[in-house]
Design a protein around this motif. Structure first.
Motif, PDB file in Angstrom:
ATOM      1  N   ALA A  67       0.828  -1.200   0.000  1.00  0.00           N
ATOM      2  CA  ALA A  67       0.000   0.000   0.000  1.00  0.00           C
ATOM      3  C   ALA A  67       0.865   1.252   0.000  1.00  0.00           C
ATOM      4  O   ALA A  67       0.590   2.216  -0.724  1.00  0.00           O
ATOM      5  CB  ALA A  67      -0.935  -0.003   1.217  1.00  0.00           C
ATOM      6  N   ALA A  68       1.928   1.251   0.787  1.00  0.00           N
ATOM      7  CA  ALA A  68       2.828   2.404   0.834  1.00  0.00           C
ATOM      8  C   ALA A  68       3.485   2.619  -0.521  1.00  0.00           C
ATOM      9  O   ALA A  68       3.591   3.761  -0.993  1.00  0.00           O
ATOM     10  CB  ALA A  68       3.889   2.204   1.913  1.00  0.00           C
ATOM     11  N   ALA A  69       3.894   1.544  -1.180  1.00  0.00           N
ATOM     12  CA  ALA A  69       4.509   1.658  -2.506  1.00  0.00           C
ATOM     13  C   ALA A  69       3.493   2.190  -3.513  1.00  0.00           C
ATOM     14  O   ALA A  69       3.816   3.041  -4.355  1.00  0.00           O
ATOM     15  CB  ALA A  69       5.050   0.304  -2.958  1.00  0.00           C
ATOM     16  N   PHE A  70       2.256   1.729  -3.423  1.00  0.00           N
ATOM     17  CA  PHE A  70       1.213   2.192  -4.333  1.00  0.00           C
ATOM     18  C   PHE A  70       0.978   3.694  -4.175  1.00  0.00           C
ATOM     19  O   PHE A  70       0.947   4.440  -5.145  1.00  0.00           O
ATOM     20  CB  PHE A  70      -0.093   1.428  -4.064  1.00  0.00           C
ATOM     21  CG  PHE A  70      -1.261   1.956  -4.837  1.00  0.00           C
ATOM     22  CD1 PHE A  70      -1.426   1.641  -6.168  1.00  0.00           C
ATOM     23  CD2 PHE A  70      -2.195   2.788  -4.230  1.00  0.00           C
ATOM     24  CE1 PHE A  70      -2.505   2.138  -6.889  1.00  0.00           C
ATOM     25  CE2 PHE A  70      -3.268   3.288  -4.932  1.00  0.00           C
ATOM     26  CZ  PHE A  70      -3.418   2.955  -6.277  1.00  0.00           C
ATOM     27  N   PHE A  71       0.824   4.133  -2.930  1.00  0.00           N
ATOM     28  CA  PHE A  71       0.557   5.543  -2.696  1.00  0.00           C
ATOM     29  C   PHE A  71       1.771   6.422  -3.020  1.00  0.00           C
ATOM     30  O   PHE A  71       1.621   7.567  -3.442  1.00  0.00           O
ATOM     31  CB  PHE A  71       0.062   5.791  -1.276  1.00  0.00           C
ATOM     32  CG  PHE A  71      -1.355   5.306  -1.071  1.00  0.00           C
ATOM     33  CD1 PHE A  71      -2.398   5.895  -1.761  1.00  0.00           C
ATOM     34  CD2 PHE A  71      -1.632   4.238  -0.222  1.00  0.00           C
ATOM     35  CE1 PHE A  71      -3.702   5.451  -1.593  1.00  0.00           C
ATOM     36  CE2 PHE A  71      -2.931   3.800  -0.058  1.00  0.00           C
ATOM     37  CZ  PHE A  71      -3.975   4.400  -0.746  1.00  0.00           C
ATOM     38  N   ALA A  72       2.962   5.884  -2.851  1.00  0.00           N
ATOM     39  CA  ALA A  72       4.164   6.625  -3.228  1.00  0.00           C
ATOM     40  C   ALA A  72       4.194   6.839  -4.737  1.00  0.00           C
ATOM     41  O   ALA A  72       4.563   7.920  -5.209  1.00  0.00           O
ATOM     42  CB  ALA A  72       5.408   5.875  -2.762  1.00  0.00           C
ATOM     43  N   ARG A  73       3.789   5.837  -5.503  1.00  0.00           N
ATOM     44  CA  ARG A  73       3.737   5.977  -6.971  1.00  0.00           C
ATOM     45  C   ARG A  73       2.662   6.974  -7.365  1.00  0.00           C
ATOM     46  O   ARG A  73       2.841   7.747  -8.299  1.00  0.00           O
ATOM     47  CB  ARG A  73       3.436   4.626  -7.618  1.00  0.00           C
ATOM     48  CG  ARG A  73       4.635   3.723  -7.714  1.00  0.00           C
ATOM     49  CD  ARG A  73       4.353   2.536  -8.634  1.00  0.00           C
ATOM     50  NE  ARG A  73       3.104   1.841  -8.305  1.00  0.00           N
ATOM     51  CZ  ARG A  73       3.027   0.747  -7.575  1.00  0.00           C
ATOM     52  NH1 ARG A  73       4.116   0.198  -7.086  1.00  0.00           N
ATOM     53  NH2 ARG A  73       1.878   0.197  -7.318  1.00  0.00           N
ATOM     54  N   GLU A  74       1.542   6.968  -6.657  1.00  0.00           N
ATOM     55  CA  GLU A  74       0.440   7.882  -6.972  1.00  0.00           C
ATOM     56  C   GLU A  74       0.829   9.334  -6.713  1.00  0.00           C
ATOM     57  O   GLU A  74       0.334  10.240  -7.374  1.00  0.00           O
ATOM     58  CB  GLU A  74      -0.806   7.514  -6.146  1.00  0.00           C
ATOM     59  CG  GLU A  74      -1.440   6.223  -6.543  1.00  0.00           C
ATOM     60  CD  GLU A  74      -2.074   6.286  -7.922  1.00  0.00           C
ATOM     61  OE1 GLU A  74      -2.748   7.285  -8.243  1.00  0.00           O
ATOM     62  OE2 GLU A  74      -1.875   5.322  -8.692  1.00  0.00           O
ATOM     63  N   GLN A  75       1.696   9.587  -5.736  1.00  0.00           N
ATOM     64  CA  GLN A  75       2.096  10.941  -5.394  1.00  0.00           C
ATOM     65  C   GLN A  75       3.018  11.557  -6.451  1.00  0.00           C
ATOM     66  O   GLN A  75       3.118  12.747  -6.576  1.00  0.00           O
ATOM     67  CB  GLN A  75       2.814  10.964  -4.036  1.00  0.00           C
ATOM     68  CG  GLN A  75       1.921  10.596  -2.874  1.00  0.00           C
ATOM     69  CD  GLN A  75       0.838  11.638  -2.627  1.00  0.00           C
ATOM     70  OE1 GLN A  75       1.060  12.805  -2.790  1.00  0.00           O
ATOM     71  NE2 GLN A  75      -0.356  11.165  -2.281  1.00  0.00           N
ATOM     72  N   GLN A  76       3.701  10.711  -7.211  1.00  0.00           N
ATOM     73  CA  GLN A  76       4.668  11.223  -8.210  1.00  0.00           C
ATOM     74  C   GLN A  76       4.012  11.600  -9.491  1.00  0.00           C
ATOM     75  O   GLN A  76       3.064  11.481  -9.952  1.00  0.00           O
ATOM     76  CB  GLN A  76       5.728  10.149  -8.487  1.00  0.00           C
ATOM     77  CG  GLN A  76       6.566   9.898  -7.274  1.00  0.00           C
ATOM     78  CD  GLN A  76       7.573   8.769  -7.528  1.00  0.00           C
ATOM     79  OE1 GLN A  76       7.624   8.191  -8.595  1.00  0.00           O
ATOM     80  NE2 GLN A  76       8.356   8.497  -6.522  1.00  0.00           N
TER      81      GLN A  76
END
Length: 76
Positions: A67-76
């Motif tokens: 989930a953290a990796a997913f949201f990190a990708r979404e922020q970029q």
């Protein structure tokens, strides 16, 4: 497989082998390597409970990493 409480069927699927074969191998190993100190019933029960809790916590940690990796990708 021997040291965990995972079902033989689950491990066999992961390894791509027949569960009967894996079960036979595990039984043979256990006969050849007997445990010197047997746990009593309450200890076994507690051990199973702790192993289950450990599995659940590992799954939760894995989910949170994804989930953290997913949201990190979404922020970029």
């Amino acid at each position: 497989m021997i040291e965990s409480s995972r079902p033989i069927a689950e491990v066999a699927r992961e390894l791509g082998i027949n569960e009967g074969t894996l079960g036979n191998w595990c039984n043979k190993y256990r006969r050849e390597h007997p445990v010197s100190e047997e746990l009593n019933l309450p200890e076994r029960s507690r051990l199973r409970e702790l192993e289950r809790e450990n599995r659940e916590l590992r799954l939760q940690a894995e989910f949170l990493k994804k989930a953290a990796a997913f949201f990190a990708r979404e922020q970029q």
